[in-house]
Design a protein around this motif. Structure first.
Motif, short mmCIF file in Angstrom:
data_model
loop_
_atom_site.label_atom_id
_atom_site.label_comp_id
_atom_site.label_asym_id
_atom_site.label_seq_id
_atom_site.Cartn_x
_atom_site.Cartn_y
_atom_site.Cartn_z
N VAL A 66 0.87 -1.17 0.00
CA VAL A 66 0.00 0.00 0.00
C VAL A 66 0.91 1.23 0.00
N GLU A 67 0.55 2.22 -0.81
CA GLU A 67 1.37 3.42 -0.92
C GLU A 67 0.81 4.49 0.02
N LEU A 68 1.66 4.95 0.93
CA LEU A 68 1.25 5.91 1.95
C LEU A 68 2.09 7.18 1.87
N LYS A 69 1.44 8.30 2.17
CA LYS A 69 2.19 9.53 2.43
C LYS A 69 1.65 10.09 3.74
N PHE A 70 2.46 10.91 4.38
CA PHE A 70 2.14 11.38 5.72
C PHE A 70 2.11 12.90 5.73
N ARG A 71 0.97 13.46 6.09
CA ARG A 71 0.79 14.91 6.14
C ARG A 71 1.14 15.39 7.54
#
Length: 125
Positions: free
Chosen positions: A14-19
């Motif tokens: 799963v591709e995640l980015k973190f704000r």
């Protein structure tokens, strides 16, 4: 990193980015669905921008939020019900909340004189 992704071949990624709290993002980066939230927090801590104020000192100083839920450290992405596969080819954004440093202030508020800490100061009329 290329070797890391090769090891995960065959697993669902799963591709995640973190704000972050100021609106900047870390990532995106791919994680196996069996990755624990604690491991992801360690990764975020290692990638944290050096010049940012109020950054976390440890993984316990941060919380990850996905779809309005605070994710627990001992759970995996799959157990946390991260929306895997809902967005084909999409990136899931999680919010990173940093716990404010209040331990020094909290200890400064405690009375130093034990005689002042002897009961209720209420008045009943």
């Amino acid at each position: 990193m290329a070797g890391e992704e090769e090891e995960k071949e065959g697993e669902q990624l799963v591709e995640l980015k973190f704000r972050l709290f100021d609106g900047t993002d870390l990532g995106p980066r791919k994680y196996a669905t069996e990755t624990t939230i604690a491991t992801i927090k360690e990764n975020i801590l290692s990638q944290w921008p050096q010049g940012k104020e109020n950054g976390p000192k440890t993984t316990n100083d941060m919380k990850l939020i996905n779809a309005g839920k605070i994710l627990e450290n001992d759970k995996t992405l799959a157990e946390s019900r991260v929306a895997v596969g809902e967005l084909p080819g999409g990136v899931i954004t999680m919010h990173v909340i940093v716990r404010p440093l209040t331990s020094d202030k909290a200890s400064a508020r405690q009375p130093s004189d034990p005689s002042k800490n002897n009961g209720c100061g209420c008045t009943i009329l």
